[in-house]
Write a protein that holds these residues in place. Structure first.
Motif, PDB file in Angstrom:
ATOM      1  N   GLU A  85     -12.179   7.641  -6.608  1.00 17.19           N
ATOM      2  CA  GLU A  85     -10.831   7.187  -6.282  1.00 17.19           C
ATOM      3  C   GLU A  85     -10.517   7.499  -4.827  1.00 17.19           C
ATOM      4  O   GLU A  85     -10.849   8.582  -4.332  1.00 17.19           O
ATOM      5  N   SER A  87      -7.258   7.577  -2.107  1.00 21.50           N
ATOM      6  CA  SER A  87      -5.813   7.483  -1.950  1.00 21.50           C
ATOM      7  C   SER A  87      -5.481   6.432  -0.906  1.00 21.50           C
ATOM      8  O   SER A  87      -6.351   5.997  -0.133  1.00 21.50           O
ATOM      9  N   ASN A  88      -4.211   6.023  -0.872  1.00 16.80           N
ATOM     10  CA  ASN A  88      -3.829   5.032   0.139  1.00 16.80           C
ATOM     11  C   ASN A  88      -3.976   5.605   1.550  1.00 16.80           C
ATOM     12  O   ASN A  88      -4.298   4.880   2.485  1.00 16.80           O
ATOM     13  N   THR A  90      -6.288   7.874   2.546  1.00 14.55           N
ATOM     14  CA  THR A  90      -7.721   7.853   2.865  1.00 14.55           C
ATOM     15  C   THR A  90      -8.189   6.447   3.195  1.00 14.55           C
ATOM     16  O   THR A  90      -8.927   6.228   4.164  1.00 14.55           O
TER      17      THR A  90
END
Length: 221
Positions: A85, A87-88, A90
């Protein structure tokens, strides 16, 4: 509907926080992108055909495709490819850093080519290691010659950073859109957001012109 810009006073803290997020993201990506761009610029002049070809493909891809598409691919597709996953934040850092690296690599490549061949020959004659040649001879001169274009690249990245709102990152544009939707006051809010971007980008653009003039006069002296 009558405009009322005074309503923005109730949201100044939120807008300021969004601006801070935008500036922090931009600064991080500028630093990472310039480091990446410098090494890619060096690789573009490498004697290895494979290395030149790979870095050229990278530069042409990220310069030739829309940043929003790059951002969406990294945010939606890269996690599926890697099985992790992202994050926005990253995803935004990866996308904008790769874009910044691509555009600055051309800036560095041009400035590296402007360093006199006789200076490199002198380094070789003195037996200086490659890392000393890069750090003490090539890098300082390349940076000096590339400053005006690098500043322009930084301004471009600052404006492109508004795209990260599309993946839910709470930057200035995202905050402005939320306020606009909640208050049904798009004219006031989006005008204010545009003016904030302009208030930061315009002085930087003027600074580029001033730096370029000083640099040209210094180099001509």
């Amino acid at each position: 509907m009558k405009t009322d810009f005074t309503m923005l006073l109730g949201f100044k803290a939120a807008l300021f926080q969004g601006l801070l997020t935008t500036l922090k993201l931009t600064l991080i990506c500028i630093v990472l992108g310039c480091v990446l761009g410098f090494f890619v610029g060096l690789a573009r002049g490498s004697g290895s055909r494979w290395l030149r070809g790979t870095t050229r493909l990278y530069v042409e891809f990220f310069r030739g495709t829309p940043v929003i598409v790059q951002l969406f691919w990294i945010f939606f597709c890269l996690p599926l490819v890697l099985g992790v996953e992202l994050s926005n934040l990253t995803s935004a850092v990866i996308a904008l850093t790769l874009y910044m690296g691509a555009i600055t690599s051309e800036t560095f490549r041009a400035s590296l080519r402007s360093v006199g061949r006789e200076q490199l020959d002198a380094c070789v004659a003195l037996g200086l290691p490659k890392r000393i040649q890069v750090a003490n001879v090539i890098l300082p001169q390349a940076l000096l010659r590339s400053i005006p274009t690098l500043l322009s690249n930084c301004v471009s990245l600052f404006k492109e950073s508004a795209l990260v709102s599309a993946v839910g990152m709470a930057d200035l544009m995202f905050v402005g859109q939320n306020i606009s939707n909640n208050t049904a006051r798009p004219i006031e809010v989006l005008t204010a957001v545009a003016l904030i971007y302009f208030a930061i980008a315009f002085p930087l653009t003027r600074a580029v012109t001033g730096v370029e003039r000083r640099l040209l006069s210094k180099l001509a002296a």
